[in-house]
Design a protein around this motif. Structure first.
Motif, short mmCIF file in Angstrom:
data_model
loop_
_atom_site.label_atom_id
_atom_site.label_comp_id
_atom_site.label_asym_id
_atom_site.label_seq_id
_atom_site.Cartn_x
_atom_site.Cartn_y
_atom_site.Cartn_z
N LEU A 22 0.25 -22.54 0.74
CA LEU A 22 0.77 -21.78 -0.40
C LEU A 22 -0.20 -20.67 -0.82
O LEU A 22 0.21 -19.55 -1.13
CB LEU A 22 1.07 -22.71 -1.57
N ILE A 23 -1.50 -20.98 -0.82
CA ILE A 23 -2.50 -19.96 -1.16
C ILE A 23 -2.45 -18.82 -0.14
O ILE A 23 -2.52 -17.65 -0.51
CB ILE A 23 -3.90 -20.59 -1.25
N LEU A 24 -2.33 -19.14 1.13
CA LEU A 24 -2.25 -18.10 2.16
C LEU A 24 -1.00 -17.24 2.00
O LEU A 24 -1.06 -16.02 2.17
CB LEU A 24 -2.29 -18.73 3.55
N ILE A 25 0.12 -17.86 1.67
CA ILE A 25 1.35 -17.10 1.46
C ILE A 25 1.19 -16.13 0.30
O ILE A 25 1.57 -14.96 0.39
CB ILE A 25 2.55 -18.05 1.25
N VAL A 26 0.63 -16.60 -0.80
CA VAL A 26 0.42 -15.74 -1.97
C VAL A 26 -0.56 -14.62 -1.62
O VAL A 26 -0.34 -13.45 -1.97
CB VAL A 26 -0.08 -16.56 -3.17
N TRP A 27 -1.63 -14.93 -0.93
CA TRP A 27 -2.63 -13.95 -0.54
C TRP A 27 -2.00 -12.86 0.34
O TRP A 27 -2.22 -11.66 0.13
CB TRP A 27 -3.77 -14.64 0.18
N ILE A 28 -1.21 -13.25 1.32
CA ILE A 28 -0.57 -12.30 2.22
C ILE A 28 0.42 -11.43 1.44
O ILE A 28 0.48 -10.21 1.65
CB ILE A 28 0.12 -13.03 3.38
N ALA A 29 1.19 -12.02 0.53
CA ALA A 29 2.15 -11.25 -0.26
C ALA A 29 1.43 -10.22 -1.14
O ALA A 29 1.87 -9.07 -1.23
CB ALA A 29 2.99 -12.19 -1.11
N LEU A 30 0.33 -10.61 -1.77
CA LEU A 30 -0.42 -9.68 -2.60
C LEU A 30 -1.06 -8.57 -1.76
O LEU A 30 -1.05 -7.40 -2.15
CB LEU A 30 -1.50 -10.43 -3.39
N ASP A 31 -1.61 -8.93 -0.61
CA ASP A 31 -2.20 -7.93 0.27
C ASP A 31 -1.16 -6.95 0.78
O ASP A 31 -1.41 -5.74 0.84
CB ASP A 31 -2.92 -8.61 1.43
N TYR A 32 0.01 -7.45 1.12
CA TYR A 32 1.11 -6.59 1.58
C TYR A 32 1.48 -5.59 0.49
O TYR A 32 1.64 -4.40 0.76
CB TYR A 32 2.30 -7.46 1.96
N ARG A 33 1.58 -6.07 -0.73
CA ARG A 33 1.91 -5.19 -1.84
C ARG A 33 0.83 -4.13 -2.06
O ARG A 33 1.13 -2.96 -2.26
CB ARG A 33 2.11 -6.02 -3.11
N ASN A 34 -0.44 -4.54 -1.98
CA ASN A 34 -1.54 -3.59 -2.13
C ASN A 34 -1.56 -2.55 -1.00
O ASN A 34 -1.83 -1.37 -1.24
CB ASN A 34 -2.88 -4.32 -2.19
N GLN A 35 -1.30 -2.98 0.23
CA GLN A 35 -1.29 -2.06 1.36
C GLN A 35 -0.16 -1.04 1.23
O GLN A 35 -0.35 0.15 1.52
CB GLN A 35 -1.16 -2.82 2.69
N ARG A 36 1.01 -1.49 0.80
CA ARG A 36 2.13 -0.56 0.62
C ARG A 36 1.81 0.45 -0.48
O ARG A 36 2.13 1.63 -0.36
CB ARG A 36 3.41 -1.32 0.30
N GLN A 37 1.17 0.00 -1.55
CA GLN A 37 0.78 0.90 -2.63
C GLN A 37 -0.23 1.93 -2.12
O GLN A 37 -0.12 3.12 -2.42
CB GLN A 37 0.19 0.12 -3.80
N ARG A 38 -1.20 1.49 -1.35
CA ARG A 38 -2.21 2.40 -0.80
C ARG A 38 -1.58 3.42 0.14
O ARG A 38 -1.91 4.61 0.10
CB ARG A 38 -3.30 1.59 -0.07
N LEU A 39 -0.66 2.99 1.00
CA LEU A 39 0.03 3.91 1.89
C LEU A 39 0.86 4.93 1.09
O LEU A 39 0.92 6.10 1.44
CB LEU A 39 0.93 3.15 2.87
N ARG A 40 1.50 4.46 0.03
CA ARG A 40 2.28 5.36 -0.81
C ARG A 40 1.37 6.42 -1.44
O ARG A 40 1.72 7.61 -1.46
CB ARG A 40 3.00 4.56 -1.90
N GLU A 41 0.20 6.01 -1.90
CA GLU A 41 -0.75 6.96 -2.49
C GLU A 41 -1.23 7.97 -1.44
O GLU A 41 -1.35 9.16 -1.74
CB GLU A 41 -1.94 6.22 -3.07
N LEU A 42 -1.50 7.51 -0.23
CA LEU A 42 -1.94 8.42 0.82
C LEU A 42 -0.83 9.40 1.20
O LEU A 42 -1.09 10.60 1.41
CB LEU A 42 -2.40 7.63 2.05
N ASP A 43 0.40 8.92 1.30
CA ASP A 43 1.53 9.80 1.61
C ASP A 43 1.71 10.86 0.52
O ASP A 43 1.97 12.03 0.81
CB ASP A 43 2.82 9.00 1.77
N GLU A 44 1.55 10.46 -0.73
CA GLU A 44 1.71 11.41 -1.83
C GLU A 44 0.60 12.44 -1.87
O GLU A 44 0.80 13.56 -2.32
CB GLU A 44 1.78 10.66 -3.16
#
Length: 59
Positions: A22-44
């Motif tokens: 469960l901890i790994l699932i939460v960690w991966i979900a949070l990291d995925y969200r952070n990576q998408r946010q970072r990519l969005r910032e770079l694209d902008e």
């Protein structure tokens, strides 16, 4: 259902494995969200990804 004299070990092991998964699932979900946010910032900011180029642009 009788687990015998090792019941506490078996139950504890399953509980720990469940907690770790469960901890790994939460960690991966949070990291995925952070990576998408970072990519969005770079694209902008105007930085493009190499995967967005056409084959003719690579030469």
């Amino acid at each position: 259902m009788s687990l015998g004299p090792y019941a506490s070990f078996i139950v504890t092991s399953y509980a720990l494995v469940t907690a770790v998964v469960l901890i790994l699932i939460v960690w991966i979900a949070l990291d995925y969200r952070n990576q998408r946010q970072r990519l969005r910032e770079l694209d902008e900011s105007g930085i493009t990804r190499r995967s967005g180029r056409s084959p003719g642009d690579l030469r």
